[in-house]
Scaffold this active site. Structure first.
Site, short mmCIF file in Angstrom:
data_model
loop_
_atom_site.label_atom_id
_atom_site.label_comp_id
_atom_site.label_asym_id
_atom_site.label_seq_id
_atom_site.Cartn_x
_atom_site.Cartn_y
_atom_site.Cartn_z
CG HIS A 191 -8.04 -4.72 -10.93
ND1 HIS A 191 -7.30 -3.79 -11.83
CD2 HIS A 191 -7.95 -5.58 -11.55
CE1 HIS A 191 -6.97 -4.24 -12.87
NE2 HIS A 191 -7.25 -5.62 -12.79
NE ARG A 298 -0.04 5.71 -0.99
CZ ARG A 298 0.40 4.45 -0.82
NH1 ARG A 298 -0.68 3.49 -0.61
NH2 ARG A 298 1.44 4.09 -0.97
CD GLU A 433 6.30 14.72 1.17
OE1 GLU A 433 6.07 14.04 0.31
OE2 GLU A 433 5.30 15.26 1.87
CG ASP A 457 7.52 13.17 -3.58
OD1 ASP A 457 8.10 12.71 -4.37
OD2 ASP A 457 6.69 13.74 -2.83
NE ARG A 467 8.40 9.96 -6.44
CZ ARG A 467 7.32 9.34 -6.13
NH1 ARG A 467 6.97 8.14 -6.57
NH2 ARG A 467 6.21 9.89 -5.51
CB CYS A 504 5.60 6.01 4.69
SG CYS A 504 5.53 7.73 4.35
#
Length: 576
Positions: A191, A298, A433, A457, A467, A504
């Site tokens: 938002h 996603r 990844e 990742d 991370r 990505c």
């Protein structure tokens, strides 16, 4: 003397204006009990009704003054207030455990937040947690009889400073007066990103102590490019940032001209710069920011709307919308990437000591085909509406990819036998990844249609460093030679088999990494929409052939800092 606050840049731009503190009352609740359950339930119903009317009015105000997309940021709040299961859960605590309405609401909200708040790498789930906090705050305000801060009271141009700015706050903004946003808490929640960009507001979040350092009326500089806030700046600092603001405006105008152009290096090499998205609203941002496709959808947001799995029909409808919003451009949709610390109420997962290395992503899909098969059917059914690519996450072995691909082929055949149309040009690839997969990239490249390097990742697994852990954050080094060698190995292996490669993770949107990734031959850069035009502009200024010696020196360097120094010295076009 000026004071510098560091935070996270949530929305680009520079604002210079006085501060307006949006600080609310203390709504902390202690454990409380009542002997009059009927009275507490009545109070609960009254507070819900008042809050629902309040949020509906805010929604209508936002729709009229800011537009449909701005109003949509409070949709989650309305859904929560209308959720009968939530009402029932709170009433059960009142009747069975004799809680007061305040404590029952607080306890229920805390229980739900425990599930969501660790999911800070997913915009939709993070915004869902924010919505629960927002609704809880408003309900408690009515129960306690205290007045919450009202953004509509601002009648002059100023920068809002708050502990956290909620969706219902942003939906009440008057674009004539709000110059920028500064918060103690928060990250790039859905938002916040949508609203600050919709209103073109520079925003810095996560400063930790802005409300303690800043007083009402203090002159502020909000640097939404670098994530800095300067409190009570000197005349020299104001002059400097006025020049930066003018430069930023010029750059934005120059970058905007690239929207309808191709991304081509000066020596004629074509690249694609595409967007990572998690909701349909972010598709609009992607188009406005010049995305040449979608490199990562996603799909987890569909699974977080309620306590039940989304239906196959519901998923099909959502995927169709993503595809039709990007006509003629490739849309890569990742199958459900959940598990470990990212849990959903609709998916009963075991507790794990090391969730990042545990039961997650494709491992869940393969072990529980009742989760994976409906999603693949929905993706296949939607494929006729655009250029779809399907991506499997967290692939560690070739056997996993083959098993996932076999399930996809089985569902495709079943649909065709049922007379359902399915596109015949769907590309099927994998997130790369896991370091072992990168080492075996040549073998994987013979079986996949494409790779998408998930650098976030990949780097944390490569360095064995979480991370999200500040104690080892120094080990997350995108420019480390070990990372560069692995990325180059993956690209070379894919190209040897005629396959394309995307990236990505955050590294794809890092301007310092761009020259190296270009020279290595990365085909597609997928990133947050706000970075797209900057990266496209940078690519258009560089020559891939001239950058080849830099790649050789970088992968043979000893440290990330050496690599960064090389880039800054040899590629003057880079600015970060």
């Amino acid at each position: 003397m000026s004071v510098l606050l560091n935070g996270l840049a949530a929305s680009n731009g520079i604002a210079i204006a006085p501060a307006y503190l949006l600080v609310g009352p203390d709504l902390s609740v202690n454990q409380q009990y009542s002997v009059n359950e009927n009275h507490e339930v009545e109070r609960l119903h009254d507070s819900f009704a008042l809050t629902l009317n309040e949020v509906q009015a805010i929604h209508q105000h936002a729709h009229v003054t800011l537009g449909k997309r701005a109003a949509a940021v409070v949709d989650d709040q309305l859904a929560i207030l209308r959720d009968r299961s939530l009402h029932a859960e709170i009433i059960e605590k009142i009747n069975q455990e004799h809680f007061t309405a305040e404590w029952a609401i607080k306890k229920t909200a805390d229980d739900r937040l425990k599930v969501l708040e660790k999911m800070n790498d997913n915009d939709y789930l993070s915004s869902r947690a924010t919505a629960i906090k927002d609704v809880t705050k408003r309900i408690l305000g009515h129960l306690m009889g205290v007045k919450l801060p009202d953004p509509t009271q601002l009648d002059h141009r100023a920068i809002f400073v708050a502990q956290n700015i909620t969706p219902t706050d942003t939906a009440q903004f008057d674009r004539r007066f709000v110059a920028g946003l500064v918060t103690n808490e928060g990250g790039r929640t859905s938002h916040f990103t949508i609203m600050s960009k919709t209103l073109a507001l520079p925003a810095v979040v996560g400063t930790q102590n802005a409300t303690k350092v800043i007083n009402n009326g203090d002159l502020l500089i909000v640097d939404g490019i670098h994530g800095k806030v300067i409190v009570r700046p000197s005349t020299e600092e104001v002059d400097h940032y006025q020049r930066l603001a003018a430069q930023f405006t010029r750059e934005q105008n120059e970058w905007g001209a690239l929207k309808d152009e191709q991304t081509v290096s000066t020596d004629g090499r074509h690249f694609k710069v595409v967007a990572n998205v998690g909701t349909l609203a972010e598709i609009v941002d992607a188009r406005q920011n010049g995305a040449e496709g979608i490199g990562l959808v996603r799909s987890e947001f569909l699974y977080a709307r309620d306590e039940h799995f989304p239906s196959e029909d519901g998923q099909t409808k959502a995927y169709k919308q993503f595809l039709t919003e990007m006509p003629g451009q490739r849309v890569v949709i990742r199958t459900l990437d959940i598990g470990g610390d990212k849990k959903l109420g609709s998916l009963n997962l075991p507790q794990e000591n090391n969730p990042f290395l545990g039961f997650r992503a494709i491992r869940i899909g393969l072990a529980r085909p009742e989760v994976l098969r409906p999603q693949l059917r929905a993706l296949l059914r939607s494929s006729v509406y655009g250029q779809l690519a399907i991506m499997f996450p967290m692939i560690a072995t070739i056997e996993e990819f083959r098993q996932a691909r076999q399930i996809l082929d089985e569902e495709r055949q079943r649909l065709i036998e049922q007379g359902v149309s399915v596109a015949d040009d769907i590309e099927v690839g994998m997130m790369l990844e896991i370091p072992s997969s990168a080492v075996m990239a040549d073998a994987f490249a013979r079986e996949v249609d494409f790779f998408s390097i998930g650098s976030n990742d990949l780097i944390q697994y490569l360095f064995a460093a979480d991370r999200g852990n500040s104690q080892v954050a120094y080990l997350y080094q995108e420019l480390h030679p070990a990372v560069l060698r692995l990325v180059k190995q993956v690209i070379d292996a894919a190209h040897a088999e005629g396959k394309w490669v995307s990236m990505c993770g955050e590294m794809a949107g890092n301007p310092l990494a761009t020259p190296l990734l270009m020279a290595m031959g990365l085909d597609e850069f997928s990133m947050n929409s706000s970075n797209i035009l900057h990266i496209r502009s940078l690519i258009n200024q560089l020559n891939t052939r001239q950058l080849q010696p830099l790649v050789h020196k970088a992968i043979n360097a000893a440290t990330a800092s050496e690599v960064e120094q090389m880039i800054r010295q040899e590629v003057p076009q880079v600015r970060k």
